[in-house]
Design a protein around this motif. Structure first.
Motif, PDB file in Angstrom:
ATOM      1  N   ASP A  77     -42.239  -3.773  48.236  1.00 53.42           N
ATOM      2  CA  ASP A  77     -43.528  -3.899  47.667  1.00 53.42           C
ATOM      3  C   ASP A  77     -43.481  -3.017  46.279  1.00 53.42           C
ATOM      4  OD1 ASP A  77     -46.480  -2.710  47.041  1.00 53.42           O
ATOM      5  OD2 ASP A  77     -46.803  -4.355  48.105  1.00 53.42           O
ATOM      6  N   PRO A  78     -43.806  -3.446  45.179  1.00 58.44           N
ATOM      7  CA  PRO A  78     -43.551  -2.581  43.909  1.00 58.44           C
ATOM      8  C   PRO A  78     -44.330  -1.238  43.939  1.00 58.44           C
ATOM      9  CG  PRO A  78     -44.264  -5.023  43.494  1.00 58.44           C
ATOM     10  CD  PRO A  78     -44.158  -4.648  44.848  1.00 58.44           C
ATOM     11  N   LEU A  79     -45.458  -1.277  44.561  1.00 59.39           N
ATOM     12  CA  LEU A  79     -46.315  -0.022  44.486  1.00 59.39           C
ATOM     13  C   LEU A  79     -45.376   0.878  45.354  1.00 59.39           C
ATOM     14  CD1 LEU A  79     -48.770   1.764  44.523  1.00 59.39           C
ATOM     15  CD2 LEU A  79     -49.736   0.659  46.621  1.00 59.39           C
ATOM     16  N   LEU A  80     -45.188   0.679  46.661  1.00 59.82           N
ATOM     17  CA  LEU A  80     -44.321   1.451  47.489  1.00 59.82           C
ATOM     18  C   LEU A  80     -42.933   1.727  46.826  1.00 59.82           C
ATOM     19  CD1 LEU A  80     -43.676   2.905  49.997  1.00 59.82           C
ATOM     20  CD2 LEU A  80     -42.713   0.745  51.123  1.00 59.82           C
ATOM     21  N   ALA A  81     -42.108   0.866  46.178  1.00 56.46           N
ATOM     22  CA  ALA A  81     -41.006   1.023  45.561  1.00 56.46           C
ATOM     23  C   ALA A  81     -41.165   2.125  44.296  1.00 56.46           C
ATOM     24  CB  ALA A  81     -40.288  -0.155  44.930  1.00 56.46           C
ATOM     25  N   SER A  82     -42.223   1.896  43.584  1.00 54.93           N
ATOM     26  CA  SER A  82     -42.512   3.018  42.404  1.00 54.93           C
ATOM     27  C   SER A  82     -42.645   4.355  43.104  1.00 54.93           C
ATOM     28  CB  SER A  82     -43.976   2.642  41.927  1.00 54.93           C
ATOM     29  OG  SER A  82     -44.235   3.363  40.878  1.00 54.93           O
ATOM     30  N   VAL A  83     -43.584   4.571  44.116  1.00 58.60           N
ATOM     31  CA  VAL A  83     -43.594   6.060  44.632  1.00 58.60           C
ATOM     32  C   VAL A  83     -42.337   6.567  45.374  1.00 58.60           C
ATOM     33  CG1 VAL A  83     -45.093   7.072  46.821  1.00 58.60           C
ATOM     34  CG2 VAL A  83     -46.260   5.481  45.298  1.00 58.60           C
ATOM     35  N   LEU A  84     -41.658   5.638  45.887  1.00 63.28           N
ATOM     36  CA  LEU A  84     -40.454   5.913  46.664  1.00 63.28           C
ATOM     37  C   LEU A  84     -39.384   6.516  45.426  1.00 63.28           C
ATOM     38  CD1 LEU A  84     -39.732   3.346  49.171  1.00 63.28           C
ATOM     39  CD2 LEU A  84     -40.617   5.802  49.585  1.00 63.28           C
ATOM     40  N   SER A  85     -39.627   5.874  44.452  1.00 67.62           N
ATOM     41  CA  SER A  85     -38.689   6.184  43.011  1.00 67.62           C
ATOM     42  C   SER A  85     -39.010   7.591  42.537  1.00 67.62           C
ATOM     43  CB  SER A  85     -38.655   5.211  41.818  1.00 67.62           C
ATOM     44  OG  SER A  85     -38.340   3.984  42.373  1.00 67.62           O
ATOM     45  N   VAL A  86     -40.455   7.758  42.584  1.00 61.91           N
ATOM     46  CA  VAL A  86     -40.867   9.285  42.124  1.00 61.91           C
ATOM     47  C   VAL A  86     -40.478  10.268  43.141  1.00 61.91           C
ATOM     48  CG1 VAL A  86     -42.785  10.525  41.783  1.00 61.91           C
ATOM     49  CG2 VAL A  86     -42.910   8.304  40.812  1.00 61.91           C
ATOM     50  N   MET A  87     -40.668  10.057  44.370  1.00 54.07           N
ATOM     51  CA  MET A  87     -40.149  10.915  45.276  1.00 54.07           C
ATOM     52  C   MET A  87     -38.493  11.308  45.311  1.00 54.07           C
ATOM     53  SD  MET A  87     -42.148   9.299  48.728  1.00 54.07           S
ATOM     54  CE  MET A  87     -41.215  10.637  49.830  1.00 54.07           C
ATOM     55  N   ALA A  88     -37.958  10.131  45.123  1.00 56.76           N
ATOM     56  CA  ALA A  88     -36.237  10.309  44.878  1.00 56.76           C
ATOM     57  C   ALA A  88     -36.007  11.295  43.584  1.00 56.76           C
ATOM     58  CB  ALA A  88     -35.432   8.958  44.742  1.00 56.76           C
ATOM     59  N   GLU A  89     -36.828  11.019  42.568  1.00 55.96           N
ATOM     60  CA  GLU A  89     -36.526  11.632  41.234  1.00 55.96           C
ATOM     61  C   GLU A  89     -36.796  13.339  41.718  1.00 55.96           C
ATOM     62  OE1 GLU A  89     -38.723  11.683  37.126  1.00 55.96           O
ATOM     63  OE2 GLU A  89     -38.522   9.794  38.037  1.00 55.96           O
ATOM     64  N   ARG A  90     -37.833  13.299  42.329  1.00 57.91           N
ATOM     65  CA  ARG A  90     -38.431  14.733  42.594  1.00 57.91           C
ATOM     66  C   ARG A  90     -37.799  15.522  43.833  1.00 57.91           C
ATOM     67  NH1 ARG A  90     -44.285  16.062  41.228  1.00 57.91           N
ATOM     68  NH2 ARG A  90     -43.763  17.370  43.127  1.00 57.91           N
ATOM     69  N   GLN A  91     -36.871  14.787  44.557  1.00 55.92           N
ATOM     70  CA  GLN A  91     -36.181  15.238  45.697  1.00 55.92           C
ATOM     71  C   GLN A  91     -37.450  15.421  46.737  1.00 55.92           C
ATOM     72  OE1 GLN A  91     -33.567  18.241  43.806  1.00 55.92           O
ATOM     73  NE2 GLN A  91     -31.922  17.114  45.136  1.00 55.92           N
ATOM     74  N   ASP A  92     -38.234  14.691  46.925  1.00 54.89           N
ATOM     75  CA  ASP A  92     -39.153  14.978  48.000  1.00 54.89           C
ATOM     76  C   ASP A  92     -39.019  14.007  49.184  1.00 54.89           C
ATOM     77  OD1 ASP A  92     -40.639  16.596  46.426  1.00 54.89           O
ATOM     78  OD2 ASP A  92     -41.864  15.373  45.546  1.00 54.89           O
ATOM     79  N   PHE A  93     -37.937  13.508  49.447  1.00 55.21           N
ATOM     80  CA  PHE A  93     -37.558  12.271  50.527  1.00 55.21           C
ATOM     81  C   PHE A  93     -37.780  13.228  51.936  1.00 55.21           C
ATOM     82  CE2 PHE A  93     -37.166   8.644  48.443  1.00 55.21           C
ATOM     83  CZ  PHE A  93     -37.269   7.598  49.241  1.00 55.21           C
ATOM     84  N   SER A  94     -37.587  14.511  51.852  1.00 55.19           N
ATOM     85  CA  SER A  94     -37.555  15.197  53.358  1.00 55.19           C
ATOM     86  C   SER A  94     -38.982  15.034  53.607  1.00 55.19           C
ATOM     87  CB  SER A  94     -37.189  16.361  53.020  1.00 55.19           C
ATOM     88  OG  SER A  94     -38.118  17.375  52.002  1.00 55.19           O
ATOM     89  N   GLU A  95     -39.843  14.748  52.870  1.00 49.81           N
ATOM     90  CA  GLU A  95     -41.235  14.651  53.495  1.00 49.81           C
ATOM     91  C   GLU A  95     -41.604  13.252  53.906  1.00 49.81           C
ATOM     92  OE1 GLU A  95     -43.151  16.066  49.937  1.00 49.81           O
ATOM     93  OE2 GLU A  95     -42.443  17.949  50.146  1.00 49.81           O
ATOM     94  N   LEU A  96     -40.705  12.342  53.931  1.00 47.39           N
ATOM     95  CA  LEU A  96     -41.003  10.888  53.950  1.00 47.39           C
ATOM     96  C   LEU A  96     -41.668  10.824  55.372  1.00 47.39           C
ATOM     97  CD1 LEU A  96     -40.743   8.075  52.988  1.00 47.39           C
ATOM     98  CD2 LEU A  96     -38.521   7.968  54.134  1.00 47.39           C
ATOM     99  N   SER A  97     -41.323  11.317  56.424  1.00 49.17           N
ATOM    100  CA  SER A  97     -42.032  11.126  57.776  1.00 49.17           C
ATOM    101  C   SER A  97     -43.605  11.514  57.618  1.00 49.17           C
ATOM    102  CB  SER A  97     -41.264  11.542  58.834  1.00 49.17           C
ATOM    103  OG  SER A  97     -40.107  11.055  59.289  1.00 49.17           O
ATOM    104  N   GLN A  98     -43.647  12.718  57.152  1.00 45.35           N
ATOM    105  CA  GLN A  98     -45.022  13.157  57.039  1.00 45.35           C
ATOM    106  C   GLN A  98     -45.811  12.189  56.228  1.00 45.35           C
ATOM    107  OE1 GLN A  98     -43.115  16.792  56.085  1.00 45.35           O
ATOM    108  NE2 GLN A  98     -44.480  18.046  57.418  1.00 45.35           N
TER     109      GLN A  98
END
Length: 191
Positions: A77-98
């Motif tokens: 989904d483009p909305l989800l992909a956009s948020v995931l891209s921001v998370m990757a950019e900011r190194q926030d993927f460790s918060e994904l489960s939360q």
């Protein structure tokens, strides 16, 4: 990436709220579709060490991490992909489960919906689907959306899970319980 717990908590809430607000503007179906895909991403991220390393690698620039995320999540989904891209950019993927948990909580709170995963050995027919939905809705006191899964390895019965709770009434589970009881029991007249 913030290290202060309060900042991390606010960041998680912001990601979940952003996803929820944007998806809910297009209706409940979009919210549920984003939820399903977000859970797929959590599963993918947990199971792929290379992906985890790429999103946590400090040697990559923010732009490189964002580009990796855009490539990996292109079909989502483009909305989800956009948020995931921001998370990757900011190194926030460790918060994904939360973030996933916070998003599910928003669905529960704001839409009054409980998403229930139901696993059976064969596909549910309409009558059984209705029976399960009505029973679970009465137990939880809210509307229910079933996510159905077929898993022949459970041999029969049903497994249901929602909101971190799981009911396992599968044949495999019953056999495992019997095996445990029999292996711990010494009541057979043995010396």
């Amino acid at each position: 990436m913030p290290h202060n717990r309060l900042l991390v908590k606010e960041e998680i809430a912001t990601y979940a709220e952003t996803l929820f607000s944007a998806a809910s503007a297009e209706g409940q179906e979009r919210v549920l579709a984003v939820r399903d895909q977000l859970e797929q991403v959590v599963f993918l991220y947990r199971g792929n060490a290379d992906l985890r390393d790429a999103f946590d690698e400090i040697a990559y620039t923010a732009e490189q991490r964002r580009t990796i995320a855009q490539g990996v999540f292109e079909g989502f989904d483009p909305l989800l992909a956009s948020v995931l891209s921001v998370m990757a950019e900011r190194q926030d993927f460790s918060e994904l489960s939360q973030i996933n948990n916070a998003f599910a909580a928003l669905i529960d709170e704001r839409l009054g919906l409980a998403v229930v995963d139901v696993t059976t050995v064969v596909e549910l027919d309409d009558e059984l689907r209705t029976l399960i939905s009505e029973k679970v809705a009465a137990d939880l006191g809210k509307s229910v959306v079933l996510r159905e899964h077929v898993d022949p390895s459970i041999l029969g019965g049903i497994i249901m899970s929602t909101q971190g709770k799981r009911i396992d009434a599968s044949i495999v589970s019953k056999l495992e319980q019997a095996r445990t009881v029999l292996s711990e029991s010494n009541d057979g007249g043995e010396c």
